[in-house]
Design an enzyme around this catalytic site. Structure first.
Site, PDB file in Angstrom:
ATOM      1  N   GLY A  54      35.963 -28.742 -44.342  1.00 47.29           N
ATOM      2  CA  GLY A  54      36.486 -28.848 -43.264  1.00 47.29           C
ATOM      3  C   GLY A  54      36.999 -30.549 -42.608  1.00 47.29           C
TER       4      GLY A  54
ATOM      5  N   GLY B  64      40.663 -31.680 -40.560  1.00 46.80           N
ATOM      6  CA  GLY B  64      40.544 -31.106 -39.810  1.00 46.80           C
ATOM      7  C   GLY B  64      40.580 -32.290 -37.851  1.00 46.80           C
TER       8      GLY B  64
ATOM      9  CB  VAL C 254      35.583 -32.124 -36.552  1.00 46.78           C
ATOM     10  CG1 VAL C 254      33.838 -32.339 -36.125  1.00 46.78           C
ATOM     11  CG2 VAL C 254      35.433 -31.255 -34.533  1.00 46.78           C
TER      12      VAL C 254
ATOM     13  CE1 TYR D  23      34.659 -19.993 -35.185  1.00 42.89           C
ATOM     14  CE2 TYR D  23      34.157 -19.787 -32.211  1.00 42.89           C
ATOM     15  CZ  TYR D  23      34.412 -20.476 -34.014  1.00 42.89           C
ATOM     16  OH  TYR D  23      34.383 -21.899 -33.530  1.00 42.89           O
TER      17      TYR D  23
END
Ligand code: NAP
Ligand code: GDP
Length: 301
Positions: free
Chosen positions: A8, A11, A13, A125
């Site tokens: 990730g 993204g 972060v 989630y």
């Protein structure tokens, strides 16, 4: 020598965290274990910061609970299992204050994650992310792996997902205010504006993640929060000021209101970093609005 791999890494972060290899979904679909193994064989990381996830605001989560569950449970299961097989020395995973029980005594503390069902709006989630906490514990227990997790509140900043339907509240509102100003139309906010949230600027999350990777070594998660609650209405005011927007602002109560509040206790973080200086929400929003205007053509939206 350390080799830090960030899943990730493209993204919100990921763009703020230090690492040697930053992966995006174009490098591998982490829901597929064969692709995950190929990545670990190729890069042979010694440490993994695991950020990759199917992420969305209240709108995206309400509409696609099944996808949020499947994508996240597969990605997380695969990444921790690969870390086990390839003898990764340390993993740092991201949980979220969204995964806490809906009905629980406030403030949220690290020991309350599993004490009841999450809010229905992000059921898929939340349960998938809770299993990341469970997997970290059992892998630590059986395999003696150094699996740590952080629990951030609502994060915002440059490189966010500014999609109006699926994004989190701050990037969605920034995008909507931008369009309302351009088109001379009202600025529509979802819900009453009364819910409360704790926001944290992505640059601060980047610094705290770098710190945790170096210094935090317990399988018990740690909350990353300013412990400063503001209303959605207050945030709307900051965005309106940042754009110098003079049109109508409408709070549409037929649109999702979400959970009323989820205040998080940052005492544990403070016990390690008593002098950490958080970016104020005023400054963070000004910087993010500037970034969005400058990068409008290429921003994720
Ligand atoms: P983000 O900006 O949406 O980034 C998600 C990252 O995951 C991107 O790099 C994306 O790659 C990658 N990704 C998604 N699906 C993938 C797949 N199937 N295979 C490989 N990569 C995939 O999210 P973020 O806000 O930075 O979130 C980072 C972490 O913080 C997540 O674990 C999230 O749950 C957690 N968190 C976020 C918030 C928040 O408010 N944003 C709050 C608490 C916790 P591409 O962009 O290349 O497609
Ligand atoms: P949450 O913090 O996980 O609930 O997710 P969000 O970042 O999506 O924030 C949801 C809160 O912001 C709810 O109280 C919504 O009513 C409010 N909100 C107001 N306008 C918007 C909007 O345009 N998009 C989103 N996602 N939320 C909005």
């Amino acid at each position: 020598m350390n080799k830090v791999l960030i899943t990730g890494g493209t993204g919100l972060v990921g763009s703020m965290v230090k690492g040697d290899i930053k992966l995006g979904s174009k490098d591998a679909d982490l829901r597929d274990f064969n692709q995950v193994k190929a990545i670990f064989e190729k890069y042979k990381p010694t440490k993994v910061v695991h950020l990759a996830a199917r992420v969305g605001g209240v709108g995206g989560n309400i509409k696609a609970k099944g996808e949020f569950y499947f994508d996240n449970i597969m990605i997380n299961t695969n990444i921790l299992e690969a870390c086990r097989i390839y003898n990764v020395e340390k993993t740092l995973s991201f949980l979220s204050t969204c995964i806490f029980p809906d009905n629980v005594e406030y403030p949220l503390t690290e020991d309350k994650i599993h004490l009841g069902a999450p809010h229905l709006s992000n059921y898929g989630y939340a349960y998938a992310k809770r299993m990341l906490d469970v997997q970290s514990y059992v892998y630590n227990d059986q395999y003696d792996m150094n699996c740590i997790s952080v629990i951030p509140t609502n994060i915002f900043g440059p490189n966010d997902n500014f999609n109006i339907e699926n994004g989190h509240v701050i990037p969605s509102l920034i995008h909507k205010c931008y369009l309302a100003k351009q088109n001379n139309t009202p600025f529509i906010v979802w819900g009453s504006g009364k819910p409360l949230r704790e926001f944290i600027y992505s640059e601060d999350i980047g610094k705290l993640t770098n710190w945790a990777l170096e210094n935090y070594n317990s399988v018990d998660p740690i909350i990353l929060s300013t412990s400063h609650e503001v209303s959605i209405k207050f945030v709307v005011g900051l965005i309106v000021n940042a754009f110098n927007f003079k049109g109508d602002v409408i709070f549409d109560t037929s649109l999702p209101e979400g959970q009323f509040r989820k205040p998080a206790d940052n005492s544990k973080l403070k016990s390690y970093l008593p002098n950490f200086k958080f970016t104020s929400i005023e400054e963070g929003i000004l910087k993010t609005v500037k970034w969005f205007i400058k990068n409008y053509q290429t921003a994720r939206k």
